[in-house]
Design a protein around this motif. Structure first.
Motif, short mmCIF file in Angstrom:
data_model
loop_
_atom_site.label_atom_id
_atom_site.label_comp_id
_atom_site.label_asym_id
_atom_site.label_seq_id
_atom_site.Cartn_x
_atom_site.Cartn_y
_atom_site.Cartn_z
N ALA A 31 -56.57 20.32 31.57
CA ALA A 31 -56.56 18.75 30.49
C ALA A 31 -56.39 18.83 29.45
CB ALA A 31 -57.74 18.22 31.41
N PHE A 32 -57.55 19.90 28.95
CA PHE A 32 -58.32 20.04 27.44
C PHE A 32 -56.68 20.43 26.92
CE2 PHE A 32 -59.59 23.37 24.47
CZ PHE A 32 -59.48 22.49 23.15
N ALA A 70 -59.76 18.89 13.59
CA ALA A 70 -60.70 19.43 14.02
C ALA A 70 -61.18 18.20 15.57
CB ALA A 70 -61.44 19.67 13.16
N VAL A 71 -61.38 16.75 14.84
CA VAL A 71 -62.11 16.06 15.80
C VAL A 71 -60.72 15.99 16.80
CG1 VAL A 71 -62.15 13.14 15.94
CG2 VAL A 71 -63.01 15.10 13.78
N ASN A 72 -59.94 15.71 16.56
CA ASN A 72 -59.37 15.57 17.40
C ASN A 72 -58.37 16.55 18.59
OD1 ASN A 72 -57.45 13.24 16.62
ND2 ASN A 72 -55.83 14.67 15.61
N VAL A 73 -59.18 17.50 18.39
CA VAL A 73 -59.44 18.79 19.14
C VAL A 73 -60.98 18.76 19.98
CG1 VAL A 73 -59.97 21.45 19.32
CG2 VAL A 73 -58.17 20.67 17.66
N PHE A 74 -61.72 18.59 19.36
CA PHE A 74 -63.12 18.00 19.83
C PHE A 74 -62.63 17.25 20.58
CE2 PHE A 74 -65.06 20.79 16.59
CZ PHE A 74 -65.61 21.27 17.55
N ASP A 75 -61.80 15.95 20.39
CA ASP A 75 -62.10 14.65 21.26
C ASP A 75 -60.81 15.18 22.79
OD1 ASP A 75 -61.65 11.56 21.70
OD2 ASP A 75 -59.65 12.45 22.09
N ALA A 76 -59.88 15.98 23.02
CA ALA A 76 -59.51 16.71 23.71
C ALA A 76 -60.25 17.31 24.66
CB ALA A 76 -58.57 17.74 23.47
N ALA A 77 -61.07 18.09 24.20
CA ALA A 77 -62.12 18.89 25.10
C ALA A 77 -63.34 18.08 25.81
CB ALA A 77 -62.70 19.90 23.77
N GLY A 78 -63.98 16.68 25.16
CA GLY A 78 -64.29 15.79 25.74
C GLY A 78 -63.32 14.26 26.76
N VAL A 118 -67.59 13.34 19.72
CA VAL A 118 -66.39 13.32 19.60
C VAL A 118 -65.61 11.83 19.80
CG1 VAL A 118 -66.65 15.85 19.87
CG2 VAL A 118 -65.82 14.16 21.44
N PHE A 119 -65.74 11.27 20.61
CA PHE A 119 -65.70 10.21 21.21
C PHE A 119 -66.15 9.36 20.05
CE2 PHE A 119 -64.47 11.03 25.98
CZ PHE A 119 -63.33 11.07 25.18
N ALA A 120 -66.74 8.77 20.22
CA ALA A 120 -67.67 8.21 18.98
C ALA A 120 -66.90 8.48 17.40
CB ALA A 120 -69.45 8.16 18.76
N ILE A 121 -66.96 9.60 16.77
CA ILE A 121 -66.24 9.77 16.10
C ILE A 121 -65.10 9.24 15.85
CG2 ILE A 121 -65.49 11.41 14.59
CD1 ILE A 121 -68.30 11.76 14.22
N SER A 122 -64.25 8.88 16.73
CA SER A 122 -63.12 8.13 16.69
C SER A 122 -63.20 7.02 17.03
CB SER A 122 -61.91 8.78 17.93
OG SER A 122 -63.08 8.17 19.50
N GLY A 123 -64.12 6.81 17.51
CA GLY A 123 -64.07 4.55 17.69
C GLY A 123 -64.91 4.57 15.82
N ALA A 124 -65.09 5.14 15.41
CA ALA A 124 -66.13 4.90 14.50
C ALA A 124 -64.80 5.09 12.95
CB ALA A 124 -66.74 6.07 13.50
N LEU A 125 -64.08 5.80 13.19
CA LEU A 125 -63.08 5.32 12.56
C LEU A 125 -62.31 4.77 12.62
CD1 LEU A 125 -62.55 9.66 12.56
CD2 LEU A 125 -62.87 8.72 10.29
N LEU A 126 -61.86 4.98 13.63
CA LEU A 126 -61.01 3.46 13.67
C LEU A 126 -61.46 2.25 12.64
CD1 LEU A 126 -58.42 1.93 14.83
CD2 LEU A 126 -59.36 1.52 16.47
N ALA A 127 -62.84 1.44 13.72
CA ALA A 127 -63.23 0.53 12.77
C ALA A 127 -63.47 0.94 11.53
CB ALA A 127 -64.98 1.08 13.28
N VAL A 128 -63.79 2.03 10.49
CA VAL A 128 -63.45 2.28 9.06
C VAL A 128 -61.61 1.51 8.61
CG1 VAL A 128 -63.50 3.70 7.58
CG2 VAL A 128 -64.98 4.04 9.04
N ARG A 129 -60.85 1.82 9.04
CA ARG A 129 -59.65 1.81 9.15
C ARG A 129 -58.89 0.36 9.05
NH1 ARG A 129 -58.19 6.28 12.71
NH2 ARG A 129 -58.44 8.49 11.43
N LYS A 130 -59.88 -0.55 10.23
CA LYS A 130 -59.69 -2.25 10.38
C LYS A 130 -60.81 -2.11 9.55
CE LYS A 130 -57.14 -1.69 13.62
NZ LYS A 130 -55.71 -2.81 13.82
N ASN A 131 -61.71 -2.16 8.47
CA ASN A 131 -62.23 -2.62 7.73
C ASN A 131 -63.20 -3.06 8.15
OD1 ASN A 131 -62.75 -2.76 4.61
ND2 ASN A 131 -61.90 -4.72 4.96
N PHE A 132 -63.93 -2.78 9.23
CA PHE A 132 -65.14 -3.29 9.78
C PHE A 132 -66.68 -3.04 9.27
CE2 PHE A 132 -63.43 -3.09 14.63
CZ PHE A 132 -62.37 -4.01 13.93
N ASP A 133 -66.97 -4.14 9.22
CA ASP A 133 -68.84 -3.39 8.75
C ASP A 133 -69.74 -2.51 9.50
OD1 ASP A 133 -69.54 -5.30 10.84
OD2 ASP A 133 -70.46 -6.72 9.29
#
Length: 219
Positions: A191-192, A96-104, A21-36
């Motif tokens: 914490a969650f 849902a991703v944010n919920v799993f991110d909070a769990a992580g 789930v942490f990787a998902i958040s990183g990948a989504l930010l990369a897409v928003r930044k138009n990374f390859d």
């Protein structure tokens, strides 16, 4: 101590879920930044493994788990592929991703503090390592994406504070010889839930008292 709390298979499964789930958040930010695709993979790996890697290097747990367990390294790549092809769909389930991110976040602040104590750090330092494990990857993600780290921005919901609370609960339990599977789970759950409440009610840390700055938040 960490091995006494959960069986190795349970611990490994929880780690993989948190990494994913942490990787998902990183990948989504990369897409928003138009990374390859390479940039997406790098941001996914850094976000997922950065906190744990930093902790392991500081406490002397070398080689770090990120380099000894192939599953840890491959999981962010799976997230990369998923986001690369399905990012519109993933964006639609951001809640849902944010919920799993909070769990992580809850999981990693507990395991990070416990592992640091296992390697001989004191209680305060162990709590700090729990916090670093939980939020370190996100800080590295934002720096690489040329953004002010989210945990430093006043306009973002509380993120580091829930991790601090969870890690503090762990070291208090250690101090009173009360750390077990139940109390560690309770610390992670606290914490969650704090993170979920912060997102739901937009709780934010206070800024400087009688602030005179005329700076405005960037769009």
């Amino acid at each position: 101590m960490l091995r006494e709390l959960f069986t190795p298979s349970v611990q490994h499964s929880l780690d993989i879920i948190g990494i994913f789930v942490f990787a998902i958040s990183g990948a989504l930010l990369a897409v928003r930044k138009n990374f390859d695709v390479f940039g997406i993979a790098v941001l996914a790996e850094v976000t997922a493994l950065g906190g744990g890697l930093f902790r392991d290097l500081v406490i002397g747990a070398v080689p770090p788990a990120a380099f000894t367990d192939l599953g840890y390294f491959l999981t962010p790549l799976v997230a990369t592929v998923l986001v690369f092809f399905l990012h519109p769909e993933v964006e639609r389930i951001q809640g849902a991703v944010n919920v799993f991110d909070a769990a992580g976040l809850g999981l990693f602040c507990v395991t990070g503090a416990t592992k640091a104590y296992d390697f001989g750090l004191g209680l305060t330092a162990s709590a700090a390592m729990g916090l670093a494990t939980a939020v370190g990857g996100g800080v590295l993600r934002d720096v690489l994406a040329n953004e002010v780290p989210s945990l430093l921005r006043w306009d973002r919901d509380l993120y580091a504070v829930p991790a601090m609370v969870g890690a503090a609960m762990v070291v208090v339990c250690i101090r009173f010889d009360a750390l077990n599977a139940a109390t560690s789970t309770f610390a992670a759950a606290t914490a969650f839930l704090l993170r979920l409440a912060a997102m739901r009610f937009h709780w934010r840390a206070p800024r400087a008292w009688n602030r005179r700055s005329s700076a405005v938040e960037e769009a």
